[in-house]
Design a protein around this motif. Structure first.
Motif, PDB file in Angstrom:
ATOM      1  N   THR A 197       0.847  -1.184   0.000  1.00  0.00           N
ATOM      2  CA  THR A 197       0.000   0.000   0.000  1.00  0.00           C
ATOM      3  C   THR A 197       0.891   1.245   0.000  1.00  0.00           C
ATOM      4  OG1 THR A 197      -0.125   0.262   2.400  1.00  0.00           O
ATOM      5  CG2 THR A 197      -1.643  -1.322   1.374  1.00  0.00           C
ATOM      6  N   ASP A 198       0.292   2.414   0.193  1.00  0.00           N
ATOM      7  CA  ASP A 198       1.097   3.643   0.225  1.00  0.00           C
ATOM      8  C   ASP A 198       1.694   3.908   1.600  1.00  0.00           C
ATOM      9  OD1 ASP A 198      -1.323   4.170   1.415  1.00  0.00           O
ATOM     10  OD2 ASP A 198      -1.568   6.160   0.545  1.00  0.00           O
ATOM     11  N   GLU A 260      -7.511   4.786  -6.508  1.00  0.00           N
ATOM     12  CA  GLU A 260      -6.053   4.827  -6.523  1.00  0.00           C
ATOM     13  C   GLU A 260      -5.528   5.589  -5.315  1.00  0.00           C
ATOM     14  OE1 GLU A 260      -2.983   3.643  -7.024  1.00  0.00           O
ATOM     15  OE2 GLU A 260      -3.756   3.297  -9.044  1.00  0.00           O
ATOM     16  N   TYR A 261      -4.271   5.303  -4.930  1.00  0.00           N
ATOM     17  CA  TYR A 261      -3.632   6.065  -3.868  1.00  0.00           C
ATOM     18  C   TYR A 261      -3.212   7.437  -4.408  1.00  0.00           C
ATOM     19  CZ  TYR A 261      -3.284   1.610  -1.383  1.00  0.00           C
ATOM     20  OH  TYR A 261      -3.574   0.424  -0.768  1.00  0.00           O
ATOM     21  N   ARG A 263      -1.116  10.539  -5.575  1.00  0.00           N
ATOM     22  CA  ARG A 263       0.231  10.543  -6.137  1.00  0.00           C
ATOM     23  C   ARG A 263       0.379  11.720  -7.090  1.00  0.00           C
ATOM     24  NH1 ARG A 263       2.553   7.008  -9.584  1.00  0.00           N
ATOM     25  NH2 ARG A 263       3.297   8.989 -10.388  1.00  0.00           N
ATOM     26  N   ARG A 400      -6.420  -2.410  -2.884  1.00  0.00           N
ATOM     27  CA  ARG A 400      -6.874  -1.040  -2.687  1.00  0.00           C
ATOM     28  C   ARG A 400      -8.257  -1.007  -2.025  1.00  0.00           C
ATOM     29  NH1 ARG A 400      -2.833  -0.995  -5.770  1.00  0.00           N
ATOM     30  NH2 ARG A 400      -1.726   0.865  -6.497  1.00  0.00           N
ATOM     31  N   ASP A 403      -7.669  -2.266   1.664  1.00  0.00           N
ATOM     32  CA  ASP A 403      -7.016  -1.241   2.468  1.00  0.00           C
ATOM     33  C   ASP A 403      -8.012  -0.185   2.934  1.00  0.00           C
ATOM     34  OD1 ASP A 403      -4.656  -0.118   3.625  1.00  0.00           O
ATOM     35  OD2 ASP A 403      -4.631   1.390   2.036  1.00  0.00           O
ATOM     36  N   ARG A 404      -9.087  -0.023   2.191  1.00  0.00           N
ATOM     37  CA  ARG A 404     -10.130   0.935   2.556  1.00  0.00           C
ATOM     38  C   ARG A 404     -11.299   0.259   3.280  1.00  0.00           C
ATOM     39  NH1 ARG A 404      -7.550   2.719  -2.063  1.00  0.00           N
ATOM     40  NH2 ARG A 404      -7.253   4.972  -2.242  1.00  0.00           N
TER      41      ARG A 404
END
Length: 523
Positions: A197-198, A260-261, A263, A400, A403-404
């Motif tokens: 992940t980020d 998307e993360y 960026r 993604r 992660d959310r």
């Protein structure tokens, strides 16, 4: 008078929004990529544009005859479908998640990619060497090349024909498109395939850096050599595939920052994530009856995408056994042999109206492989996901969502009756999964302009202005040492070193002179 102003204003508005149909040359990539491209082509066709699609003679999905477009068919001796079937079979064997399995699959995948580029480089040569086909292309006076850069021949043909380029993109020849276009610090931007992940610790950042080298190796070793002969014979000047990507006028990026993360990005990137999504249409009568018969328990739908017809028989039996125990009804896209453990609550279909089912209020869970289309549609309709990733970008797509808090990932190597049932029960009965995916749905829908309208606007923008060079960065024209300011740093270090050395020399000279004066006085 007011009526006259109203009529005049209406006519003026219609003149502004109308667009004369243009001639667009389309060079797509087959398979699921074509599914995305076709959605855009349907919209462009409806707005009066003339489309010509270049396709392989043994195409999986792209028909030669279509009311949407005329086609140019390139004879191909081999089919990528054969190579892909072998790769898919290896994935479905569930040999575990060991390093050697990963290495084997990665090597096979890179070999498959290399072969695909060799085939399409040869296809480019066939197009430009066929005088009849080439003359037909030149006579059509195309205004734009719309291409998918997961394969490179569309880029080379656009340069050969001197056409502006619009990319329908998330994936390029060596990975995710952002990495060749925008600054991409590996400290917080995960490389696809890394499973990160980020938010990365030190070890994860090391892993992310190592994964980034796979893309570089793939581009240099597996992609560029395939087009070397093309560049040498048909073009002047030194360039490579990456520079052609960076020269593209507009990138229609099949993603958005709900998915998307965050960026860095560029002004010629237009985010159209979920552009294929629409409000659900009524289901066929028999399917609607089945869905409504589920009552308050609702329905689970399962599909592993168009490329995977069926799971191995033993695994299909375990999945069917779990479904049979559930109070929910199940709609399962499965084209293999009917599982011996199939329950009365499970309907097996060869095809399902996925978009319309996901938009139905009775759907409680989406069991999916994590393809881009399915993930975007799950976000759009707010349906939580139990993901079983198989290959390519699917794990990263599902990650993604996970992660959310909107999905749970169940890896194929760990899939059995127990883990599958636990995963279903967790996602179904933990309210946060549905709440989180519905929050993502609200964020995704809250846009000033629909993604499809943005896509069409920018295609027509490039046609109206014959390109969009003012939106392109000059970075791609710079050598790498200038891009990273290494030449500036070297100059500054040289100047600083010279100042330090000069200062030391002055002090040394003054000290020596003082000593001489002291000795002279003593004498």
């Amino acid at each position: 008078m007011n009526c006259l102003f109203l009529i005049a204003g209406t006519v003026h508005f219609l003149c502004l929004v109308s667009c004369d149909g243009g001639n667009i040359l389309v060079f797509p990539v087959d398979g699921s990529h074509w599914v995305n491209m076709k959605v855009i082509l349907v919209e462009l066709h409806s707005r009066g544009h003339n489309l010509t699609v270049i396709r392989a003679s043994n195409s999986w999905y792209i028909p030669e005859q279509s009311p949407l477009y005329t086609s140019i068919t390139v004879e191909m001796d081999e089919s990528m479908e054969d190579f892909f079937d072998v790769y898919l079979d290896e994935q479905l064997r569930r040999e575990g998640a060991s390093f050697w399995t990963f290495l084997k699959l990665t090597t096979h995948f890179l070999s498959m990619v290399s072969k695909a580029h060799e085939m399409w480089a040869e296809a480019f040569i066939k197009i430009v060497e066929d005088q009849k086909v080439l003359q037909s292309i030149l006579d059509s006076k195309y205004e734009l090349m719309l291409t998918d850069p997961a394969m490179a021949p569309g880029l080379y043909l656009a340069k050969f024909l001197k056409l502006p380029v619009v990319l329908n993109v998330r994936w390029i020849t060596s990975g995710e498109g952002h990495f060749v276009l925008a600054p991409s610090p590996l400290s917080y931007i995960p490389v696809p395939g890394s499973g990160l992940t980020d938010k990365m610790n030190f070890i994860q950042r090391v892993k992310n850096f190592l994964f980034s080298t796979i893309g570089l190796v793939q581009q240099k070793v597996m992609v560029e050599p395939s087009y070397f002969a093309v560049r040498e014979k048909y073009f002047e000047g030194r360039f490579d595939t990456i520079s052609l990507l960076q020269e593209a006028d507009i990138w229609l990026f099949r993603s958005d920052f709900v998915f998307e993360y965050p960026r860095p990005t560029m002004p010629n990137v237009v985010y159209i994530g979920g552009f294929q999504c629409k409000p659900a249409q009524p289901l066929p009568a028999d399917l609607e009856e089945f869905v409504q018969s589920a009552g308050e328990n609702g329905v689970i739908i399962m599909t592993l995408g168009t490329l995977v017809n069926a799971l191995p028989a033993d695994l299909a039996d375990e999945v069917a056994r779990v479904f049979a125990k559930l109070p929910q009804k199940v709609i399962w896209r499965h084209n293999g042999a009917t599982p011996s453990t199939l329950g009365n609550n499970t309907l097996i279909v060869d095809w399902m109206p996925q978009k319309d089912l996901l938009g139905h209020p009775q759907i409680k869970l989406f069991v999916a492989h994590g393809g881009t289309n399915g993930v975007q549609e799950a976000i759009y309709h707010g349906v939580p996901v139990l993901g079983i990733p198989l290959f390519f970008d699917q794990y990263d797509n599902l990650l993604r969502l996970q992660d959310r808090g909107a999905a749970k990932i169940l890896e194929l190597s760990d899939l059995n009756a127990d883990t599958f049932e636990q995963g279903i029960q967790e996602v179904l009965h933990t309210d946060s999964y549905r709440m989180n995916i519905q929050r993502m749905s609200r964020l995704h829908r809250d846009q000033p302009l629909a993604p499809m309208d943005q896509a069409v606007f920018w295609v027509e923008y490039v046609m109206r202005h014959k390109g969009a060079p003012h939106l392109r960065t000059e970075a791609y024209r710079m050598p790498w040492y200038s891009y990273y300011s290494l030449d500036v740093l070297l100059l500054m270090l040289t100047v600083l070193t010279a100042l330090i050395v000069s200062t030391l020399c002055v002090f040394r000279f003054l000290c020596c002179r003082r000593r001489k004066n002291s000795k002279a006085k003593q004498n």
